[in-house]
Design a protein around this motif. Structure first.
Motif, PDB file in Angstrom:
ATOM      1  N   LEU A  13       0.830  -1.202   0.000  1.00  0.00           N
ATOM      2  CA  LEU A  13       0.000   0.000   0.000  1.00  0.00           C
ATOM      3  C   LEU A  13       0.865   1.252   0.000  1.00  0.00           C
ATOM      4  N   ARG A  14       1.876   1.256   0.857  1.00  0.00           N
ATOM      5  CA  ARG A  14       2.757   2.426   0.954  1.00  0.00           C
ATOM      6  C   ARG A  14       3.471   2.701  -0.371  1.00  0.00           C
ATOM      7  N   GLN A  15       3.989   1.656  -0.991  1.00  0.00           N
ATOM      8  CA  GLN A  15       4.778   1.855  -2.199  1.00  0.00           C
ATOM      9  C   GLN A  15       3.912   2.227  -3.402  1.00  0.00           C
ATOM     10  N   ILE A  16       2.757   1.580  -3.547  1.00  0.00           N
ATOM     11  CA  ILE A  16       1.865   1.951  -4.646  1.00  0.00           C
ATOM     12  C   ILE A  16       1.329   3.365  -4.437  1.00  0.00           C
ATOM     13  N   SER A  17       0.925   3.665  -3.207  1.00  0.00           N
ATOM     14  CA  SER A  17       0.356   4.980  -2.910  1.00  0.00           C
ATOM     15  C   SER A  17       1.361   6.095  -3.163  1.00  0.00           C
ATOM     16  N   VAL A  73       8.365  -2.646  -7.736  1.00  0.00           N
ATOM     17  CA  VAL A  73       8.529  -2.875  -6.308  1.00  0.00           C
ATOM     18  C   VAL A  73       9.297  -4.171  -6.118  1.00  0.00           C
ATOM     19  N   ALA A  74      10.312  -4.141  -5.274  1.00  0.00           N
ATOM     20  CA  ALA A  74      11.088  -5.343  -4.993  1.00  0.00           C
ATOM     21  C   ALA A  74      10.238  -6.334  -4.214  1.00  0.00           C
ATOM     22  N   VAL A  75      10.131  -7.542  -4.738  1.00  0.00           N
ATOM     23  CA  VAL A  75       9.305  -8.564  -4.097  1.00  0.00           C
ATOM     24  C   VAL A  75       9.753  -8.815  -2.669  1.00  0.00           C
ATOM     25  N   ASP A  76      11.062  -8.845  -2.438  1.00  0.00           N
ATOM     26  CA  ASP A  76      11.585  -9.116  -1.096  1.00  0.00           C
ATOM     27  C   ASP A  76      11.094  -8.101  -0.061  1.00  0.00           C
ATOM     28  N   SER A  77      10.784  -6.890  -0.502  1.00  0.00           N
ATOM     29  CA  SER A  77      10.377  -5.831   0.430  1.00  0.00           C
ATOM     30  C   SER A  77       8.953  -6.026   0.947  1.00  0.00           C
ATOM     31  N   LEU A  78       8.209  -6.956   0.357  1.00  0.00           N
ATOM     32  CA  LEU A  78       6.794  -7.102   0.681  1.00  0.00           C
ATOM     33  C   LEU A  78       6.506  -8.084   1.796  1.00  0.00           C
ATOM     34  N   PHE A 108       6.353 -12.806 -10.373  1.00  0.00           N
ATOM     35  CA  PHE A 108       7.589 -12.241  -9.849  1.00  0.00           C
ATOM     36  C   PHE A 108       7.901 -12.860  -8.492  1.00  0.00           C
ATOM     37  N   ARG A 109       9.153 -13.269  -8.317  1.00  0.00           N
ATOM     38  CA  ARG A 109       9.569 -13.958  -7.105  1.00  0.00           C
ATOM     39  C   ARG A 109      10.650 -13.163  -6.392  1.00  0.00           C
ATOM     40  N   THR A 110      11.183 -13.745  -5.310  1.00  0.00           N
ATOM     41  CA  THR A 110      12.232 -13.065  -4.556  1.00  0.00           C
ATOM     42  C   THR A 110      13.408 -12.731  -5.458  1.00  0.00           C
ATOM     43  N   LYS A 111      14.070 -11.641  -5.127  1.00  0.00           N
ATOM     44  CA  LYS A 111      15.196 -11.086  -5.886  1.00  0.00           C
ATOM     45  C   LYS A 111      14.775 -10.519  -7.240  1.00  0.00           C
ATOM     46  N   GLU A 112      13.453 -10.392  -7.447  1.00  0.00           N
ATOM     47  CA  GLU A 112      12.921  -9.757  -8.659  1.00  0.00           C
ATOM     48  C   GLU A 112      12.062  -8.567  -8.256  1.00  0.00           C
ATOM     49  N   SER A 113      11.710  -7.752  -9.234  1.00  0.00           N
ATOM     50  CA  SER A 113      10.806  -6.623  -9.010  1.00  0.00           C
ATOM     51  C   SER A 113       9.569  -6.797  -9.875  1.00  0.00           C
ATOM     52  N   THR A 114       8.424  -6.452  -9.298  1.00  0.00           N
ATOM     53  CA  THR A 114       7.180  -6.545 -10.051  1.00  0.00           C
ATOM     54  C   THR A 114       7.093  -5.427 -11.081  1.00  0.00           C
ATOM     55  N   ARG A 115       6.252  -5.638 -12.079  1.00  0.00           N
ATOM     56  CA  ARG A 115       5.917  -4.609 -13.058  1.00  0.00           C
ATOM     57  C   ARG A 115       4.405  -4.522 -13.169  1.00  0.00           C
ATOM     58  N   SER A 116       3.930  -3.394 -13.665  1.00  0.00           N
ATOM     59  CA  SER A 116       2.498  -3.170 -13.816  1.00  0.00           C
ATOM     60  C   SER A 116       2.219  -2.578 -15.187  1.00  0.00           C
ATOM     61  N   ALA A 117       1.133  -3.044 -15.818  1.00  0.00           N
ATOM     62  CA  ALA A 117       0.710  -2.466 -17.093  1.00  0.00           C
ATOM     63  C   ALA A 117      -0.115  -1.203 -16.864  1.00  0.00           C
TER      64      ALA A 117
END
Length: 208
Positions: free
Chosen positions: A72-76, A201-206, A185-194
């Motif tokens: 929520l924090r990162q998307i917002s 956002v880094a998956v590990d941070s979630l 997207f898994r650990t050590k990767e970052s998600t993407r959005s269309a």
């Protein structure tokens, strides 16, 4: 083809007898309305009506809420910085359609041109992006029931965050009205959005 969905059985406290109060009994699954929802007890559980069926979600645990708040924090922050709209979290009612009038996604993004008014008690319409965090008791609901409901309502993008596998699945609505996997997207990767182009956002941070 949409998956076959059998409503989850929800135990509901009985209402007083109809002959004494004139109050209608609880409806059968598949026949619930928003008016029925308003009669439910305030017992601390989160109730949702999806395609006329009632679903109940127990209070989430620490891992679930940690992930909700991190994402929520990162998307917002991204949405506010770009002036794209608003990001909200449950409990907040979304009325997707007449038969799905009380859905409460974990996180939702609404584009600026369709934002609800400041005093609105709910959002009537279709969010542009929805995120659900899987809990042990919501896996079937999030992966099958809500997946089909969000696809049918034409939510442009749907994220499923899996605490067990520590992964994020992003589904994007195609021109044919069907969700296609945009990325897993898994650990050590970052998600993407269309929908939120440029958001990462880094998956590990979630995950806690």
């Amino acid at each position: 083809m949409e998956p076959s969905v059998e409503p989850i059985v929800v135990m509901i406290p009985p209402l007083p007898p109809l002959k004494e109060t004139g109050i209608s009994p609880w409806p059968a699954q598949g026949e619930w309305t928003y008016e029925d929802y308003l009669r439910l007890p305030d017992d601390g559980n989160r109730y949702e009506i999806i395609e006329g069926a009632l679903y109940m979600v127990n209070a989430p645990g620490f891992d679930h809420q940690y992930t909700v708040m991190q994402l929520l924090r990162q998307i917002s922050n991204f949405v506010i910085e770009k002036g794209l709209g608003v990001v909200l979290t449950a409990p907040f009612e979304v009325h997707l359609s007449e038969r799905s009038r009380q859905v409460q996604p974990d996180i939702l993004f609404i584009a600026a041109e369709r934002m609800p008014q400041p005093s609105a008690p709910c959002f009537v319409g279709v969010p542009d992006l929805i995120v659900e965090i899987l809990s042990p008791n919501t896996v079937r609901t999030d992966r099958i029931v809500k997946f089909a409901a969000y696809e049918r309502a034409k939510v442009r993008e749907y994220w499923i965050v899996d605490l067990g596998t520590r992964s994020v699945e992003v589904y994007v609505l195609g021109n044919d009205g069907v969700y296609a996997l945009f990325g897993q997207f898994r650990t050590k990767e970052s998600t993407r959005s269309a929908v939120l182009e440029g958001f990462h956002v880094a998956v590990d941070s979630l995950f806690a």
